[in-house]
Write a protein that holds these residues in place. Sequence first.
Motif, short mmCIF file in Angstrom:
data_model
loop_
_atom_site.label_atom_id
_atom_site.label_comp_id
_atom_site.label_asym_id
_atom_site.label_seq_id
_atom_site.Cartn_x
_atom_site.Cartn_y
_atom_site.Cartn_z
N TRP A 137 8.70 6.33 -5.90
CA TRP A 137 7.77 7.27 -6.59
C TRP A 137 6.61 7.64 -5.75
CZ3 TRP A 137 6.28 5.68 -12.35
CH2 TRP A 137 7.66 5.25 -13.00
N PHE A 138 6.37 8.99 -5.77
CA PHE A 138 5.54 9.76 -5.01
C PHE A 138 4.07 9.35 -5.63
CE2 PHE A 138 8.55 13.43 -4.86
CZ PHE A 138 9.31 12.88 -4.10
N MET A 139 3.14 9.39 -4.39
CA MET A 139 1.82 9.14 -4.58
C MET A 139 1.16 10.27 -5.15
SD MET A 139 0.58 7.36 -1.03
CE MET A 139 1.23 5.84 -0.44
N GLN A 140 1.75 11.60 -4.96
CA GLN A 140 1.34 12.74 -5.57
C GLN A 140 1.73 13.07 -6.89
OE1 GLN A 140 2.47 12.10 -2.37
NE2 GLN A 140 0.91 13.21 -1.17
N ASP A 141 2.14 11.83 -7.63
CA ASP A 141 2.03 11.81 -9.09
C ASP A 141 0.93 11.69 -9.32
OD1 ASP A 141 4.85 12.24 -8.73
OD2 ASP A 141 5.64 10.25 -9.23
N ILE A 194 16.60 4.73 2.04
CA ILE A 194 15.56 4.27 1.17
C ILE A 194 14.09 4.39 1.69
CG2 ILE A 194 14.66 2.19 -0.31
CD1 ILE A 194 17.30 2.98 -1.08
N LEU A 195 13.42 4.93 1.20
CA LEU A 195 11.97 5.43 1.52
C LEU A 195 10.82 4.88 0.71
CD1 LEU A 195 12.52 9.13 2.56
CD2 LEU A 195 12.92 7.05 4.06
N THR A 196 10.04 4.19 1.35
CA THR A 196 8.75 3.50 0.22
C THR A 196 7.68 3.77 1.13
OG1 THR A 196 8.93 1.35 1.18
CG2 THR A 196 10.27 1.87 -0.36
N GLY A 197 6.52 3.59 0.58
CA GLY A 197 5.25 3.32 1.10
C GLY A 197 5.05 2.05 1.75
N PRO A 198 4.07 1.68 2.39
CA PRO A 198 4.00 0.10 2.96
C PRO A 198 3.62 -0.94 2.41
CG PRO A 198 1.87 1.70 3.41
CD PRO A 198 2.58 2.40 2.50
N GLU A 199 3.44 -0.68 0.85
CA GLU A 199 2.85 -1.95 0.28
C GLU A 199 3.31 -1.67 -1.22
OE1 GLU A 199 -1.42 -1.91 0.67
OE2 GLU A 199 -1.40 0.25 0.30
N ALA A 200 3.83 -2.80 -2.01
CA ALA A 200 4.08 -2.61 -3.27
C ALA A 200 2.84 -2.99 -4.32
CB ALA A 200 5.23 -3.50 -3.76
N LEU A 201 2.23 -1.97 -5.14
CA LEU A 201 1.32 -2.25 -5.92
C LEU A 201 1.53 -2.07 -7.47
CD1 LEU A 201 -0.61 0.64 -3.90
CD2 LEU A 201 -0.89 -1.83 -3.58
N HIS A 269 5.99 6.62 13.13
CA HIS A 269 4.76 6.27 12.27
C HIS A 269 4.63 5.49 11.17
CE1 HIS A 269 4.60 9.11 9.25
NE2 HIS A 269 5.10 10.15 10.05
N ARG A 270 3.78 4.68 10.97
CA ARG A 270 3.72 3.93 9.75
C ARG A 270 3.54 4.87 8.50
NH1 ARG A 270 -0.90 3.24 7.60
NH2 ARG A 270 -2.82 3.71 8.94
N PRO A 271 3.99 4.47 7.54
CA PRO A 271 3.82 5.55 6.40
C PRO A 271 2.38 5.25 5.82
CG PRO A 271 5.11 3.55 5.62
CD PRO A 271 4.91 3.35 7.03
N ARG A 272 1.85 6.26 5.04
CA ARG A 272 0.43 6.38 4.70
C ARG A 272 0.26 5.34 3.42
NH1 ARG A 272 -1.76 11.85 2.52
NH2 ARG A 272 -4.04 11.92 3.52
N THR A 273 -0.91 4.72 3.49
CA THR A 273 -1.37 3.72 2.51
C THR A 273 -1.67 4.55 1.29
OG1 THR A 273 -3.51 3.41 3.28
CG2 THR A 273 -1.92 1.97 4.07
N PHE A 274 -1.69 3.73 0.28
CA PHE A 274 -2.24 4.42 -1.07
C PHE A 274 -3.74 4.93 -0.90
CE2 PHE A 274 -3.59 5.13 -5.40
CZ PHE A 274 -2.58 5.75 -5.80
N ALA A 278 -5.42 8.36 -1.41
CA ALA A 278 -6.57 8.77 -2.30
C ALA A 278 -7.78 8.99 -1.62
CB ALA A 278 -6.92 7.33 -3.04
N LEU A 279 -8.20 8.63 -0.55
CA LEU A 279 -9.36 9.17 -0.08
C LEU A 279 -9.17 10.73 0.50
CD1 LEU A 279 -10.04 6.23 2.63
CD2 LEU A 279 -11.72 7.14 0.89
N ALA A 280 -7.87 10.84 0.95
CA ALA A 280 -7.70 12.28 1.22
C ALA A 280 -7.98 13.15 0.05
CB ALA A 280 -6.77 12.49 2.13
#
Length: 307
Positions: A137-141, A194-201, A269-274, A278-280
């Motif tokens: 799922w996209f953070m941009q959701d 399979i593409l994910t961010g760096p952490e499962a939240l 490069h490492r994927p962006r964290t949530f 959110a900060l940006a």
Amino acid sequence: VTGEPSRTVLVLGATGKTGRQVVRHLRARGASVVAASRHPDVVPAAEAVAFDWYDPRSWSAVLESRRFDATYLVPPVRDPEPATVMLPFLRAAREAGVRRAVLLGAKPVPAGGPGIGRVAARLPELLPEWAVLRPSWFMQDFLGEHYLARMLGTRGALLTTSPGGRLAFIDTADVAAVATEALLRPEPPNTELILTGPEALTYTDVAAILSRVAGSDVRARTVDAPELVSELAATMPRALASLLVAADEALGRGGSDEVSDTVEQTTGHRPRTFEEFALAAWADGTLRIGREDDAGDPAPLDRSRST
Ligand SMILES: NC(=O)c1ccc[n+]([C@@H]2O[C@H](COP(=O)([O-])OP(=O)(O)OC[C@H]3O[C@@H](n4cnc5c(N)ncnc54)[C@H](OP(=O)(O)O)[C@@H]3O)[C@@H](O)[C@H]2O)c1
């Protein structure tokens, strides 16, 4: 010949969350890019053309305009059977000399699965070079018109049936970065990624991060499925609301918490964290957080409170 060969790439969905960034990356890498969508005038600094999945004449006009090496495929949005238009397009693309397609799929849908899974299953036989991106799922959701963004913007709360469910949200910037590599690398990927961010939240984790970033009190609230369907059905067809709630319930059954290292392996490069996302988004004003007062009347949060 050293370095990357010069490529001509057709980017579909070029006004969307990933397509827009793919256009930018490709241009920065020196590729010739044609940006295609139904509203081509809104793509800045790229040659833009009109393209509608449901108008095959628009496909031929684009494919006959030049020879493309590769194409980025964003499926027709919310079409339950995208293969109906995408497979004929892919045949036309192959006949026009396109060798490589990078398809934007989704992590929960394997090749052969429903919807886009049917396109993914046929891709290897249609084109000699291919990749299927299967992002989480996209953070941009949490921005724009998505139901998560709407909940957050009006209630300042995230309603879920699965408080323990974990998701490794991914930033669309990382999806676009992988798509760019898959389009340009001389070696064809010829695989699913399979593409994910760096952490499962969990949503509780997400709420805590959003609270910290915005200086507000975002809550994750557990509701039952009928309540969530009613909430969502206020702004969308009930059938779609039921599908989204089924996906939310599936989080509780586990299996969505997988974290892959494909972004780093592919892009270096490492994927962006949530939290970075959110900060940006808070800084540029695209993240909106509402507040549910005691009367249940949602009011937008005054952003000045956190500054
Ligand atoms: N959101 C998530 O969490 C998530 C996670 C994993 C995978 N995905 C997948 O990502 C894909 C894109 O979803 P999104 O919400 O991020 O959309 P998006 O890419 O932000 O927007 C859709 C793009 O497709 C274009 N488009 C829409 N209808 C079209 C048509 N009939 N003909 C040609 N172009 C059309 C739109 O441009 P115009 O309006 O200008 O035509 C826009 O550029 C979906 O297939 C979804 O399954 C999403």
